[in-house]
Design a protein around this motif. Structure first.
Motif, short mmCIF file in Angstrom:
data_model
loop_
_atom_site.label_atom_id
_atom_site.label_comp_id
_atom_site.label_asym_id
_atom_site.label_seq_id
_atom_site.Cartn_x
_atom_site.Cartn_y
_atom_site.Cartn_z
N VAL A 25 89.36 53.62 -2.08
CA VAL A 25 89.60 52.20 -1.91
C VAL A 25 90.89 51.81 -2.63
O VAL A 25 91.00 51.98 -3.84
N VAL A 26 91.85 51.29 -1.87
CA VAL A 26 93.07 50.74 -2.46
C VAL A 26 92.78 49.30 -2.86
O VAL A 26 92.34 48.50 -2.02
N ASP A 123 94.89 58.72 1.84
CA ASP A 123 93.80 58.89 2.80
C ASP A 123 92.66 57.92 2.53
O ASP A 123 91.47 58.28 2.56
N ALA A 124 93.00 56.67 2.23
CA ALA A 124 92.00 55.66 1.89
C ALA A 124 91.33 55.12 3.14
O ALA A 124 91.93 55.05 4.21
N GLN A 125 90.07 54.72 2.98
CA GLN A 125 89.31 54.12 4.08
C GLN A 125 89.31 52.59 4.01
O GLN A 125 89.04 51.92 4.99
N ARG A 126 89.57 52.04 2.80
CA ARG A 126 89.48 50.60 2.61
C ARG A 126 90.67 50.09 1.79
O ARG A 126 91.22 50.80 0.95
N ILE A 127 91.04 48.84 2.04
CA ILE A 127 91.96 48.09 1.17
C ILE A 127 91.22 46.84 0.75
O ILE A 127 90.76 46.06 1.61
N ALA A 128 91.05 46.64 -0.56
CA ALA A 128 90.27 45.51 -1.08
C ALA A 128 91.19 44.40 -1.55
O ALA A 128 92.16 44.63 -2.29
N PHE A 129 90.88 43.17 -1.12
CA PHE A 129 91.63 41.98 -1.51
C PHE A 129 90.72 41.05 -2.30
O PHE A 129 89.49 41.06 -2.12
N ALA A 130 91.32 40.21 -3.16
CA ALA A 130 90.54 39.36 -4.06
C ALA A 130 90.39 37.93 -3.55
O ALA A 130 90.12 37.02 -4.33
N HIS A 131 90.55 37.71 -2.25
CA HIS A 131 90.35 36.35 -1.71
C HIS A 131 88.91 35.92 -2.01
O HIS A 131 87.96 36.68 -1.80
N HIS A 132 88.77 34.67 -2.47
CA HIS A 132 87.44 34.17 -2.87
C HIS A 132 87.05 32.95 -2.05
O HIS A 132 87.77 32.56 -1.11
N ALA A 133 85.90 32.36 -2.38
CA ALA A 133 85.34 31.27 -1.57
C ALA A 133 86.23 30.03 -1.56
O ALA A 133 86.30 29.33 -0.55
N ASP A 134 86.92 29.76 -2.67
CA ASP A 134 87.84 28.61 -2.67
C ASP A 134 89.04 28.88 -1.77
O ASP A 134 89.53 27.96 -1.09
N ASP A 135 89.52 30.12 -1.75
CA ASP A 135 90.60 30.49 -0.82
C ASP A 135 90.15 30.27 0.62
O ASP A 135 90.92 29.78 1.46
#
Length: 471
Positions: A25-26, A123-135
């Motif tokens: 996970v990136v 060779d990552a399967q995911r990229i994780a972002f920190a967008h939250h409920a207020d965003d």
């Protein structure tokens, strides 16, 4: 009420299958509280999911020393956690000048490009972002103010496929206050981005001005907007499925074109009509920027108009809607075919006609070799008295002003008017072959009508037999 952030994210990852055990996970880390908290939470969950985390940070070079300081902070954070870290240094101001994109759009484009490259390298399967409920709430409000349709109210998805990886947002159901509290509880330090206070950015205006103002009328506005996205996501999924079924039921696909019957379209609910048009345009690989409401409505109105017989609507440089009576065709190229002309000499026995996917067979013979019954013409056969013809003959496409003197009728008639009376589709009118002699006299509209000239009679000695054969 305080929430257990790690437990909440564990639940969302498990229920929504945001990541699988053992994934690479990136994690996109800007250095702010949201992304730093996300990295800490995912790191805390590593024993549960056995995934490998890769820290990725982009220095957009917007804020000079402040941007450099954030990059150093992220590198140190990754080092403390013993995680690999990739820093992308991108001159976004120069890219803006080169492309004329606005600042946020340019930064996003280059940021995602870098993150995808990091994912490919590891060779990552995911990229994780920190967008939250207020965003999420701010995103929906921005779209409402700009004028969005139902699909825009869905907001950002928790997961979506892009290129070869899945983009995930584990914090999308978590509010900013809970994230900040988590950082305080665990003594997590982070950077503060001064650009978040600049009102020149539309999102900042929404967060700093619009949302606080509207909260005077509903203090739970972010929660209300997020409930709206939940409801619209379910309804959008349902209508998307219904539209897919309609597409496969009433639309036929050709190369760079889609075709349907007006009666099938007009019987649909208006919501499905609009969605079907959008889906067809997407099937033709046309970008989302082509799907503004006014464009969709102009296409829909053309299809639904009762008085229109044949019409071409050029939506833009890469889209044409061709209406031929009850048939509607979406195509990415201009519908006007090139004019053509083929000479027929005394030695011609076969002529290829790619414009109509047919061939013309030519037989030159004495009348004595034919039985009387065989001399009867049909739509695709014509028998001509060779001695009444002025050679050479030409088989060509229709031209403006063409007239035919039909067999069995007095006088002449415009070929165009004959086609209209027969409700011949516009696309066929422009390619149907006309047989013309050296004087310019039209002898035969292949597959449609012959003229009164060069008829085979009792004194005919030589015959030219032409037969149209579809491939």
């Amino acid at each position: 009420m305080e929430i257990d952030l790690v437990a909440k994210v564990r639940q969302r990852v498990t229920e929504e299958k945001l990541a699988d055990s053992g994934d690479v996970v990136v994690v996109a880390v800007s250095g702010g509280p949201d992304s730093v908290a996300l990295l800490h939470v995912l790191f805390a969950l590593t024993p549960d999911f056995n995934w490998k985390l890769v820290v990725a940070h982009v220095n957009h070079q917007f804020r000079g020393a402040e941007s450099d300081g954030e990059a150093e902070f992220v590198m140190e954070l990754a080092k403390k956690l013993s995680l690999p870290c990739e820093i992308g240094v991108i001159d976004v101001p120069a890219y803006i000048e080169e492309t004329a994109l606005n600042g946020q759009a340019a930064a996003r484009e280059k940021r995602y490009e870098f993150l995808h490259q990091v994912a490919e390298d590891y060779d990552a399967q995911r990229i994780a972002f920190a967008h939250h409920a207020d965003d999420q709430a701010e995103t929906v409000m921005m779209r409402i103010l700009r004028g969005t349709g139902p699909s825009g109210l869905v907001g950002m998805p928790e997961r979506r496929r892009e290129k070869k990886v899945e983009l995930i947002r584990p914090f999308l159901r978590i509010y900013k206050s809970d994230i900040v509290n988590y950082c305080a509880q665990h003594h997590i330090t982070y950077c503060k981005d001064s650009s978040n206070e600049l009102r020149k950015y539309f999102r900042n205006q929404i967060r700093l001005d619009v949302m606080p103002m509207l909260k005077q009328y509903n203090e739970h506005l972010p929660e209300s907007l997020n409930r709206l996205t939940d409801m619209m996501r379910a309804e959008d999924d349902y209508l998307a499925g219904e539209t897919e079924q309609v597409l496969h039921r009433i639309v036929t696909f050709q190369e760079a074109a889609c075709r349907l019957q007006r009666s099938d379209f007009s019987g649909l609910h208006v919501a499905l009509q609009r969605r079907l048009i959008k889906l067809i345009l997407n099937c033709l690989c046309l970008g989302m920027d082509r799907l503004e409401f006014n464009r969709i409505e102009s296409i829909r109105e053309l299809i639904l108009q009762d008085q229109v017989s044949n019409q071409v609507l050029q939506v833009d440089d890469g889209l044409y809607i061709v209406r031929e009576y009850e048939a509607i065709q979406f195509q990415t190229s201009a519908p006007s075919p090139k004019p053509y002309a083929y000479a027929i000499g005394s030695d011609t026995d076969e002529l290829n006609l790619p414009e109509i996917e047919a061939k013309l067979l030519c037989s030159w013979m004495p009348v004595s070799s034919l039985e009387t019954a065989a001399l009867l013409s049909s739509a695709t056969d014509v028998f001509l008295d060779l001695d009444q013809l002025q050679l050479p003959l030409v088989l060509r496409s229709r031209r403006s002003g063409d007239r035919l003197e039909p067999y069995g009728l007095n006088g002449s008639k415009k070929v165009k008017d004959m086609f209209i009376d027969a409700k011949m589709p516009l696309s066929r009118r422009e390619v149907i072959p006309l047989l013309v002699d050296a004087s310019g006299q039209i002898l035969w509209i292949a597959g449609f009508r012959r003229s009164k000239h060069a008829l085979v009679g009792s004194d005919t000695e030589r015959v030219l037999h032409l037969k149209l054969v579809l491939k």
